[in-house]
Design a protein around this motif. Structure first.
Motif, PDB file in Angstrom:
ATOM      1  N   LEU A 231      31.602  33.634  37.683  1.00 49.36           N
ATOM      2  CA  LEU A 231      32.497  33.130  38.728  1.00 49.36           C
ATOM      3  C   LEU A 231      33.962  33.369  38.353  1.00 49.36           C
ATOM      4  CD1 LEU A 231      30.753  29.740  39.588  1.00 49.36           C
ATOM      5  CD2 LEU A 231      30.669  31.868  40.896  1.00 49.36           C
ATOM      6  N   LYS A 232      34.287  33.160  37.086  1.00 50.04           N
ATOM      7  CA  LYS A 232      35.664  33.393  36.641  1.00 50.04           C
ATOM      8  C   LYS A 232      36.015  34.873  36.703  1.00 50.04           C
ATOM      9  CE  LYS A 232      36.308  29.343  33.682  1.00 50.04           C
ATOM     10  NZ  LYS A 232      36.570  28.861  32.301  1.00 50.04           N
ATOM     11  N   MET A 233      35.038  35.728  36.405  1.00 55.44           N
ATOM     12  CA  MET A 233      35.248  37.169  36.526  1.00 55.44           C
ATOM     13  C   MET A 233      35.537  37.538  37.979  1.00 55.44           C
ATOM     14  SD  MET A 233      32.556  40.256  35.765  1.00 55.44           S
ATOM     15  CE  MET A 233      31.490  39.711  37.105  1.00 55.44           C
ATOM     16  N   HIS A 234      34.745  36.986  38.904  1.00 57.65           N
ATOM     17  CA  HIS A 234      34.981  37.224  40.329  1.00 57.65           C
ATOM     18  C   HIS A 234      36.377  36.745  40.731  1.00 57.65           C
ATOM     19  CE1 HIS A 234      30.362  36.885  41.222  1.00 57.65           C
ATOM     20  NE2 HIS A 234      30.675  37.986  40.567  1.00 57.65           N
ATOM     21  N   GLN A 235      36.757  35.576  40.245  1.00 59.93           N
ATOM     22  CA  GLN A 235      38.059  34.997  40.577  1.00 59.93           C
ATOM     23  C   GLN A 235      39.195  35.905  40.100  1.00 59.93           C
ATOM     24  OE1 GLN A 235      39.126  31.279  38.574  1.00 59.93           O
ATOM     25  NE2 GLN A 235      39.884  30.474  40.514  1.00 59.93           N
TER      26      GLN A 235
ATOM     27  N   ASP B 272      41.741  36.432  51.153  1.00 64.37           N
ATOM     28  CA  ASP B 272      42.226  35.054  51.052  1.00 64.37           C
ATOM     29  C   ASP B 272      41.066  34.065  51.016  1.00 64.37           C
ATOM     30  OD1 ASP B 272      44.843  35.881  51.022  1.00 64.37           O
ATOM     31  OD2 ASP B 272      45.195  35.513  53.151  1.00 64.37           O
ATOM     32  N   MET B 273      40.063  34.336  51.837  1.00 62.64           N
ATOM     33  CA  MET B 273      38.883  33.477  51.884  1.00 62.64           C
ATOM     34  C   MET B 273      38.161  33.467  50.540  1.00 62.64           C
ATOM     35  SD  MET B 273      35.692  33.868  54.568  1.00 62.64           S
ATOM     36  CE  MET B 273      36.792  33.842  55.974  1.00 62.64           C
ATOM     37  N   GLN B 274      38.053  34.632  49.910  1.00 61.77           N
ATOM     38  CA  GLN B 274      37.366  34.730  48.630  1.00 61.77           C
ATOM     39  C   GLN B 274      38.155  34.062  47.506  1.00 61.77           C
ATOM     40  OE1 GLN B 274      34.294  35.849  47.895  1.00 61.77           O
ATOM     41  NE2 GLN B 274      33.992  36.008  50.097  1.00 61.77           N
ATOM     42  N   LYS B 275      39.468  34.161  47.555  1.00 61.86           N
ATOM     43  CA  LYS B 275      40.292  33.469  46.561  1.00 61.86           C
ATOM     44  C   LYS B 275      40.050  31.970  46.617  1.00 61.86           C
ATOM     45  CE  LYS B 275      44.554  34.250  45.741  1.00 61.86           C
ATOM     46  NZ  LYS B 275      46.009  34.423  45.961  1.00 61.86           N
ATOM     47  N   ALA B 276      40.071  31.405  47.824  1.00 64.29           N
ATOM     48  CA  ALA B 276      39.879  29.966  47.980  1.00 64.29           C
ATOM     49  C   ALA B 276      38.463  29.547  47.600  1.00 64.29           C
ATOM     50  CB  ALA B 276      40.179  29.563  49.424  1.00 64.29           C
ATOM     51  N   ALA B 277      37.475  30.330  48.023  1.00 66.01           N
ATOM     52  CA  ALA B 277      36.084  29.989  47.745  1.00 66.01           C
ATOM     53  C   ALA B 277      35.801  30.015  46.241  1.00 66.01           C
ATOM     54  CB  ALA B 277      35.147  30.952  48.478  1.00 66.01           C
ATOM     55  N   HIS B 278      36.374  30.984  45.525  1.00 62.78           N
ATOM     56  CA  HIS B 278      36.120  31.055  44.089  1.00 62.78           C
ATOM     57  C   HIS B 278      36.900  30.000  43.309  1.00 62.78           C
ATOM     58  CE1 HIS B 278      34.027  34.857  44.892  1.00 62.78           C
ATOM     59  NE2 HIS B 278      33.404  34.572  43.772  1.00 62.78           N
TER      60      HIS B 278
ATOM     61  N   ALA C  67      42.365  30.475  57.065  1.00 61.79           N
ATOM     62  CA  ALA C  67      42.870  29.892  55.821  1.00 61.79           C
ATOM     63  C   ALA C  67      41.882  28.844  55.346  1.00 61.79           C
ATOM     64  CB  ALA C  67      44.235  29.260  56.071  1.00 61.79           C
ATOM     65  N   PHE C  68      41.201  29.146  54.254  1.00 64.80           N
ATOM     66  CA  PHE C  68      40.089  28.306  53.804  1.00 64.80           C
ATOM     67  C   PHE C  68      40.549  27.507  52.602  1.00 64.80           C
ATOM     68  CE2 PHE C  68      35.795  27.208  54.206  1.00 64.80           C
ATOM     69  CZ  PHE C  68      35.231  27.111  52.951  1.00 64.80           C
ATOM     70  N   VAL C  69      41.413  26.526  52.818  1.00 65.08           N
ATOM     71  CA  VAL C  69      41.984  25.752  51.731  1.00 65.08           C
ATOM     72  C   VAL C  69      41.344  24.379  51.710  1.00 65.08           C
ATOM     73  CG1 VAL C  69      44.086  24.787  50.754  1.00 65.08           C
ATOM     74  CG2 VAL C  69      44.158  26.981  51.957  1.00 65.08           C
ATOM     75  N   GLN C  70      40.744  24.042  50.575  1.00 59.88           N
ATOM     76  CA  GLN C  70      40.094  22.758  50.421  1.00 59.88           C
ATOM     77  C   GLN C  70      40.469  22.174  49.072  1.00 59.88           C
ATOM     78  OE1 GLN C  70      35.892  23.414  50.829  1.00 59.88           O
ATOM     79  NE2 GLN C  70      35.964  23.197  53.040  1.00 59.88           N
ATOM     80  N   PRO C  71      40.330  20.871  48.914  1.00 56.77           N
ATOM     81  CA  PRO C  71      40.567  20.279  47.598  1.00 56.77           C
ATOM     82  C   PRO C  71      39.557  20.816  46.599  1.00 56.77           C
ATOM     83  CG  PRO C  71      40.448  18.599  49.327  1.00 56.77           C
ATOM     84  CD  PRO C  71      39.964  19.878  49.935  1.00 56.77           C
ATOM     85  N   ALA C  72      39.925  20.767  45.329  1.00 56.82           N
ATOM     86  CA  ALA C  72      39.014  21.221  44.283  1.00 56.82           C
ATOM     87  C   ALA C  72      37.706  20.449  44.358  1.00 56.82           C
ATOM     88  CB  ALA C  72      39.657  21.036  42.908  1.00 56.82           C
ATOM     89  N   LEU C  73      36.597  21.164  44.221  1.00 54.12           N
ATOM     90  CA  LEU C  73      35.285  20.546  44.349  1.00 54.12           C
ATOM     91  C   LEU C  73      34.818  19.950  43.029  1.00 54.12           C
ATOM     92  CD1 LEU C  73      33.260  23.074  46.533  1.00 54.12           C
ATOM     93  CD2 LEU C  73      34.427  21.002  47.248  1.00 54.12           C
TER      94      LEU C  73
ATOM     95  N   ALA D  61      43.976  40.674  45.879  1.00 52.49           N
ATOM     96  CA  ALA D  61      44.764  39.951  46.878  1.00 52.49           C
ATOM     97  C   ALA D  61      46.254  40.002  46.578  1.00 52.49           C
ATOM     98  CB  ALA D  61      44.303  38.500  46.967  1.00 52.49           C
ATOM     99  N   ALA D  62      46.606  40.084  45.291  1.00 53.68           N
ATOM    100  CA  ALA D  62      48.007  40.137  44.894  1.00 53.68           C
ATOM    101  C   ALA D  62      48.586  41.542  45.008  1.00 53.68           C
ATOM    102  CB  ALA D  62      48.160  39.626  43.470  1.00 53.68           C
ATOM    103  N   GLY D  63      47.733  42.502  45.296  1.00 57.89           N
ATOM    104  CA  GLY D  63      48.198  43.874  45.401  1.00 57.89           C
ATOM    105  C   GLY D  63      48.403  44.536  44.062  1.00 57.89           C
ATOM    106  N   ALA D  64      47.812  43.951  43.000  1.00 56.77           N
ATOM    107  CA  ALA D  64      47.955  44.526  41.665  1.00 56.77           C
ATOM    108  C   ALA D  64      47.007  45.692  41.512  1.00 56.77           C
ATOM    109  CB  ALA D  64      47.643  43.463  40.612  1.00 56.77           C
TER     110      ALA D  64
END
Length: 247
Positions: A151-155, A115-121, A17-23, A162-165
């Protein structure tokens, strides 16, 4: 395509779980350091995960991260050198630990990687938005502003997976002639191509006389072009697929 990600074991899921405050970045050097580490992390984590991913869409996403972030990393390194700023040569301890955990995890690693990519982006978008708005170096502000749409496109892409959509099938080849139609393209999605870039991509696919390009509400550039003496409707999606005909 509806993506169903396998739930990883509790131990792996918790560890990754790669959760960090906004950079954010207060100085040019701070931005270069954080952006470079984030970019290297995207490339390294995707390379490690690629052979352990089960879902085709995630595999394609990982390859896109390697290509897109690799290119952005090179551009950042060039700008930083011109500005006499230092670019880190390796990941910091926290990011290296995440890559190591991914390396040691048993396949498939679809859920933890997503999950890692969601947090990183989320971190990357926050960092680049902040610096593009308030940065203290003009060249780096321009770089942040130019890179942000990608970056927003990747996000958006990883959020859907990740949402299964339902997600676009990026394995479909681009159409290369006016007599063939690819039903899986053009693919809707946030499109970072400028009009000039879209025209250039279409011309590289073998078309000429590209004209009347406009981007529709699905992010697809549409216009007309000529090939083999024929004028045809042409489209370019965010993945770079060039599609001829009324799609």
């Amino acid at each position: 395509m509806r993506i169903k990600l396998r739930v990883a074991s509790l131990s792996i899921g918790t560890a990754m779980a790669f959760v960090q405050p906004a950079l954010s970045a207060e100085t040019a050097q701070d931005f270069v350091t954080k952006a470079a580490i984030g970019g290297m992390f995207e490339v390294q984590s995707s390379k490690v995960a690629q052979d352990k991913l089960q879902d085709r869409t995630l595999k394609d996403f990982a390859q896109k991260m390697i290509s897109d972030h690799g290119a952005a990393n090179g551009k950042l390194e060039t700008i930083a050198g011109e500005q006499k700023l230092q670019v880190p040569s390796d990941l910091d301890a926290a990011h290296k630990s995440e890559v190591d955990k991914l390396q040691s995890a048993a396949a498939p690693v679809d859920a933890p990687y997503a999950d890692m990519q969601k947090a990183a982006h989320a971190d990357a978008v926050s960092l680049f938005e902040s610096y593009a708005k308030d940065g203290d170096n003009a060249a780096l502000k321009s770089f942040a502003n130019e890179t942000l749409p990608t970056l927003k496109m990747h996000q958006e892409m990883i959020g859907k997976v990740a949402a299964g959509a339902p997600a676009a099938d990026s394995t479909a080849p681009a159409v290369s002639n006016a007599d063939t139609t690819n039903p899986a393209a053009p693919v809707p999605g946030a499109n970072s191509f400028t009009e000039d870039q879209a025209k250039s991509a279409i011309e590289k696919a073998g078309y000429s006389d590209v004209s009347a390009l406009t981007k529709d509400d699905k992010g697809i550039w549409r216009g007309t072009a000529s090939k083999d003496g024929k004028s045809v409707p042409i489209a370019l999606d965010f993945q770079g697929n060039v599609v001829a005909g009324n799609n």
